[in-house]
Design a protein around this motif. Sequence first.
Motif, PDB file in Angstrom:
ATOM      1  N   ASP A 190      -9.545 -16.169   1.822  1.00 33.07           N
ATOM      2  CA  ASP A 190      -8.754 -17.140   1.125  1.00 33.07           C
ATOM      3  C   ASP A 190      -6.851 -16.500   1.683  1.00 33.07           C
ATOM      4  O   ASP A 190      -6.325 -17.095   1.993  1.00 33.07           O
ATOM      5  N   PHE A 217      -7.469 -20.825   5.635  1.00 27.31           N
ATOM      6  CA  PHE A 217      -8.587 -21.870   4.986  1.00 27.31           C
ATOM      7  C   PHE A 217      -9.515 -22.788   5.243  1.00 27.31           C
ATOM      8  O   PHE A 217      -9.146 -22.607   7.093  1.00 27.31           O
ATOM      9  N   GLN A 266      -8.723 -28.470   1.612  1.00 24.00           N
ATOM     10  CA  GLN A 266      -8.304 -27.210   1.805  1.00 24.00           C
ATOM     11  C   GLN A 266      -6.627 -27.564   2.216  1.00 24.00           C
ATOM     12  O   GLN A 266      -5.883 -26.982   1.763  1.00 24.00           O
TER      13      GLN A 266
END
Length: 365
Positions: free
Chosen positions: A302, A306, A319
Motif C-alpha cells: 500500500d 493501489f 481504491q
Amino acid sequence: MKVLHINAGLENGGGLTHIVNLLTEAKKENKNFELLTLSEGPVAKSARIAGIDTYVLGAKSRYDINSLKKLIQFINQGHYDIVHTHGARANLFLAMIYKKINAKWCITVHSNPYLDFEGRGIIGAIFTKLNIHALKKADCVFAVTKRFANLLINKTHINKNKIHVIYNGIFFRTDNQIPAKYEHPYFNLINVARVEKIKGQELLLKALKKVDDQHVRLHIAGDGSQLENLKKLANDLQIAPQVTFHGFLNQNELNNLYRRTDLATLTSYSESFPLVLLEASDNLVPILSTDVGDIKMMIPDDNHGFVAKIGDIDSIAKQIKKAVNMNAEKLQEIAVNEKRYTENNFSVRNQLQSIESVYKKLLVE
C-alpha cells in the motif's frame, strides 16, 4: 552476436514501446540489433526516429504468405544468430519458415495468447490456435510475467526450460527532468489504454459513478472498438460531464496530461506487465491497477500504489475513494516511493541484460 527483431509493424501501444525501448538501449550499448517489420507502420516510424537500423519487408496484406520467401532470404543473407519475434502475425510467419532459417528463434509473449483474439469469432479462434502452435515451435519464449509463464507451461504445455520470465522496463528520467505539475481544480484520473473490452474501461466508468464525487474527473487516452460504447455508457450513467475521451495521444501529449493528473488507473481484465503504469510512475503520478499479471511485483504494498480486484467495480471504487480522500502529501509520498522502487528494478538496461544472457546460452546449446 547479430539479432533481428521482427514485428508486424502495425502495433501502436505497449508492444511498440517495448520493442523500440529495447532496441534503443541496445543501440546505446553498441549491440548488433536490427528491426524488421512486415509492413510499413507506427513501429518502423518510431524506430527510425530512435535511430534504430530498421527494414520493412513490404508484405502486401496481413496474410501475404507470398512474402515468406523474401523473409527467408532476408534472415539467411543477413547472417543473424537470433531472430526474435513480437506479436501473433510475426510469430505465425516464423512458424512457417523456421526450419529454413539459419538462426535460433525467440518469441516474446506480451499478452495472454488465449485472449489476444477474443471476440473475433471463427477467425479469432483460428489465429489463436496458430499462435499457440508457433509458441510451441520456438527455441525460447520470453514471458513478461510469471503468470504468463505458468500459463504457457500448464495450459499450452511448453517445456518449462524454454520459458524465461523477463519483466518490461522503461527509460526513467531524473526528478528534475520532470516538468512541474499544473494547478488544477479537480482530482484527475487518467486511463491510458486501447479502448477494448479486455482493458475494462466500462468498469472504471461504473466505479466512477459509484464514487459519486463531482470533484473527480476521468481522462481516457486511447482509441479502439469500444469508444462509442463507452461514450454511450458515460451518458447512460449520467457522468458524461466528468469524463473526457481524448483518443490516442502521443508521448508528449501524455506527459503534458500527467502534469495535471492525480492518479493513473488501469482496470484491465488481463495484462502483462503494463508499461503505461511505469510511465505514469516515472512522471511521479501514483498508480492504481486491478490485480492483473504480476502487478504485485510492480505495486508490492500500500505504500507504493493501489490494487483492486479484477472485474470488481466496488473494489475499484473503494481504491479510487481511498486515493481521493488521502492527504495530498501522503499521496505524493506514495508516488515517490513507487518511482524509486520501479527505477531500481524495471529499467530497460536490466531488461536487455536479462534477454542477452538467454541469447548467449541459446547459442551454445
